[in-house]
Design a protein around this motif. Structure first.
Motif, PDB file in Angstrom:
ATOM      1  N   SER A   1       0.831  -1.204   0.000  1.00 19.04           N
ATOM      2  CA  SER A   1       0.000   0.000   0.000  1.00 19.04           C
ATOM      3  C   SER A   1       0.868   1.257   0.000  1.00 19.04           C
ATOM      4  O   SER A   1       1.660   1.468   0.923  1.00 19.04           O
ATOM      5  CB  SER A   1      -0.920   0.014   1.226  1.00 19.04           C
ATOM      6  N   THR A   2       0.704   2.069  -1.017  1.00 17.74           N
ATOM      7  CA  THR A   2       1.445   3.327  -1.083  1.00 17.74           C
ATOM      8  C   THR A   2       1.003   4.276   0.025  1.00 17.74           C
ATOM      9  O   THR A   2       1.819   5.042   0.555  1.00 17.74           O
ATOM     10  CB  THR A   2       1.253   3.997  -2.458  1.00 17.74           C
ATOM     11  N   ASP A   3      -0.265   4.209   0.399  1.00 17.49           N
ATOM     12  CA  ASP A   3      -0.761   5.065   1.493  1.00 17.49           C
ATOM     13  C   ASP A   3      -0.038   4.749   2.800  1.00 17.49           C
ATOM     14  O   ASP A   3       0.306   5.659   3.568  1.00 17.49           O
ATOM     15  CB  ASP A   3      -2.269   4.886   1.668  1.00 17.49           C
ATOM     16  N   SER A   4       0.199   3.458   3.064  1.00 15.48           N
ATOM     17  CA  SER A   4       0.909   3.097   4.294  1.00 15.48           C
ATOM     18  C   SER A   4       2.363   3.562   4.241  1.00 15.48           C
ATOM     19  O   SER A   4       2.946   3.942   5.266  1.00 15.48           O
ATOM     20  CB  SER A   4       0.849   1.580   4.517  1.00 15.48           C
ATOM     21  N   LEU A   5       2.943   3.562   3.058  1.00 16.43           N
ATOM     22  CA  LEU A   5       4.312   4.054   2.904  1.00 16.43           C
ATOM     23  C   LEU A   5       4.378   5.555   3.186  1.00 16.43           C
ATOM     24  O   LEU A   5       5.356   6.044   3.770  1.00 16.43           O
ATOM     25  CB  LEU A   5       4.828   3.765   1.490  1.00 16.43           C
ATOM     26  N   LYS A   6       3.360   6.274   2.792  1.00 13.38           N
ATOM     27  CA  LYS A   6       3.326   7.719   3.032  1.00 13.38           C
ATOM     28  C   LYS A   6       3.226   8.014   4.533  1.00 13.38           C
ATOM     29  O   LYS A   6       3.813   8.990   5.017  1.00 13.38           O
ATOM     30  CB  LYS A   6       2.163   8.350   2.273  1.00 13.38           C
ATOM     31  N   ILE A   7       2.493   7.174   5.245  1.00 10.01           N
ATOM     32  CA  ILE A   7       2.401   7.339   6.702  1.00 10.01           C
ATOM     33  C   ILE A   7       3.761   7.087   7.339  1.00 10.01           C
ATOM     34  O   ILE A   7       4.203   7.835   8.225  1.00 10.01           O
ATOM     35  CB  ILE A   7       1.337   6.382   7.280  1.00 10.01           C
ATOM     36  N   GLU A   8       4.439   6.043   6.863  1.00 11.05           N
ATOM     37  CA  GLU A   8       5.789   5.756   7.360  1.00 11.05           C
ATOM     38  C   GLU A   8       6.732   6.926   7.083  1.00 11.05           C
ATOM     39  O   GLU A   8       7.542   7.308   7.940  1.00 11.05           O
ATOM     40  CB  GLU A   8       6.342   4.502   6.694  1.00 11.05           C
ATOM     41  N   LEU A   9       6.621   7.472   5.894  1.00 12.64           N
ATOM     42  CA  LEU A   9       7.506   8.573   5.501  1.00 12.64           C
ATOM     43  C   LEU A   9       7.322   9.763   6.429  1.00 12.64           C
ATOM     44  O   LEU A   9       8.300  10.389   6.859  1.00 12.64           O
ATOM     45  CB  LEU A   9       7.237   8.978   4.049  1.00 12.64           C
ATOM     46  N   ALA A  10       6.071  10.085   6.750  1.00  9.15           N
ATOM     47  CA  ALA A  10       5.795  11.221   7.629  1.00  9.15           C
ATOM     48  C   ALA A  10       6.446  11.019   8.996  1.00  9.15           C
ATOM     49  O   ALA A  10       6.973  11.962   9.589  1.00  9.15           O
ATOM     50  CB  ALA A  10       4.284  11.408   7.772  1.00  9.15           C
ATOM     51  N   GLU A  11       6.426   9.776   9.478  1.00  7.32           N
ATOM     52  CA  GLU A  11       7.045   9.481  10.768  1.00  7.32           C
ATOM     53  C   GLU A  11       8.568   9.582  10.685  1.00  7.32           C
ATOM     54  O   GLU A  11       9.225  10.095  11.593  1.00  7.32           O
ATOM     55  CB  GLU A  11       6.640   8.078  11.221  1.00  7.32           C
TER      56      GLU A  11
END
Length: 365
Positions: A277-287
């Motif tokens: 999921s690219t959305d989950s990767l974006k959440i990881e990136l923000a962290e």
């Protein structure tokens, strides 16, 4: 000083230079030359001047997993209004009324390459595309006549990097030579193009997250190097990682990237795995990049300020939707999208590698 001798020498050298340029171009496979050498060849007639028609199908060619997953996601896609194409959900699937035909292989293409060689894989890619455009289908591996029929294709998607690298050139050569206008979309190539376009520079640093079976095969590196060379980019770089885990994928990628000694910040990550999921990767990136976390001092330094992800589904679905709309090729039927599966098998009476398509539901008695 007279320039006539010099001019004469240049004129004499010109034919040799032109000949050398042609010879140094990438040659196509014998099958393409065979088809083009005979205007009465049934395969040439199948392609010559062919234009996509709205009532035809959308064909996906690739592994069983890639085709099934992509067809499923395309069937449920609802991110654009079906009337004005605005980015608005309207409760109607974006590909309403369409039929997705999956031409699925069970044997990995890397295995075909290793067992039979490059020319064989290039040929098999071409044969699958030709079968997609044909209307003949077979009800079993032993149906020699082709007792079933299917619609032809209005677009073809090569959903595997091996098909792109080892067959895309031959398909393109044959289609151009026969003026066949049916588009052939290659997601990984479009993703790489998109990365260059979004970055707006030639020396970008790219990561690719792929399915585990492609890890360490070198296929993505080959495709990326070719695409970068086409753009005249000498400073671009790529790092590929396959992943089996479904959590902390970005952390894992950046940890591996750092452990391998890489320090250059990544400009983009291409996610060529539909199970990630690219959305989950974006959440990881923000962290990771948040100054509230210690990771911003370590892993955060490995991504550029204008870092972005390229999503495979969004890339291919937008390309398909836009093409169908711009060319008025939607069926315009208000119906749920359908998915049909075929499997390519070797034709029993042939020794040249020819294939036929049989239903994916066929079970050996």
């Amino acid at each position: 000083m007279s320039y006539k001798p010099l001019l004469l020498c240049l004129l004499l050298l010109l034919p040799a230079a032109c000949k050398r340029q042609v010879e140094e171009g990438r040659p196509t496979i014998p099958l393409v030359r065979e088809i083009l050498s005979d205007r009465s060849d049934a395969r040439a007639q199948l392609l010559r001047g062919r234009k996509p028609a709205s009532q035809s199908d959308i064909t996906l060619i690739g592994s069983e997993f890639a085709c099934d997953r992509l067809a499923e996601q395309l069937s449920f896609r609802d991110v654009q209004d079906n009337v004005d194409a605005s980015r608005t959900m309207d409760g109607l699937p974006d590909f309403a009324g369409e039929t997705f035909v999956c031409v699925e292989d069970v044997v990995p293409y890397a295995e075909i390459l290793k067992r039979d060689g490059e020319e064989a894989l290039r040929e098999q890619t071409l044969l699958r595309v030709l079968a997609a455009l044909d209307t003949v289908a077979h009800i079993s591996p032993y149906d020699m006549e082709g007792l079933s029929v299917k619609p032809t294709s209005k677009m073809v998607i090569l959903a595997d990097p091996y098909l792109s690298e080892y067959g895309g050139f031959d398909v393109d050569t044959l289609f151009r030579s026969t003026q066949c206008k049916v588009p052939v979309f290659i997601p990984i190539e479009r993703m790489i193009d998109q990365a260059f376009e979004l970055a707006g520079r030639w020396d970008l640093s790219v990561g690719i997250i792929c399915a585990p079976q492609y890890d360490s095969t070198g296929i993505y590196e080959r495709v990326f190097a070719r695409k970068a060379a086409e753009r005249g980019s000498k400073g671009a770089s790529v790092v590929v990682m396959g992943t089996e885990r479904r959590d902390s994928v970005l952390h894992s990628f950046l940890d591996s990237y750092q452990a391998a000694g890489h320090v250059k910040p990544l400009d983009a990550i291409l996610v060529d795995d539909l199970s990630v999921s690219t959305d989950s990767l974006k959440i990881e990136l923000a962290e990771i990049v948040s100054v509230m976390n210690e990771s911003s001092m370590t892993l955060g330094r490995l991504v550029s300020r204008n870092f972005f992800f390229v999503d495979p589904f969004e890339t291919v679905s937008a390309q398909c939707f836009n093409y169908l709309r711009e060319n008025n090729l939607f069926t315009h039927n208000i119906a749920k999208p359908q998915v049909t599966v075929y499997r390519p098998v070797r034709r029993p009476d042939s020794e040249d590698g020819s294939i036929i398509l049989i239903p994916g539901s066929y079970v050996q008695n």
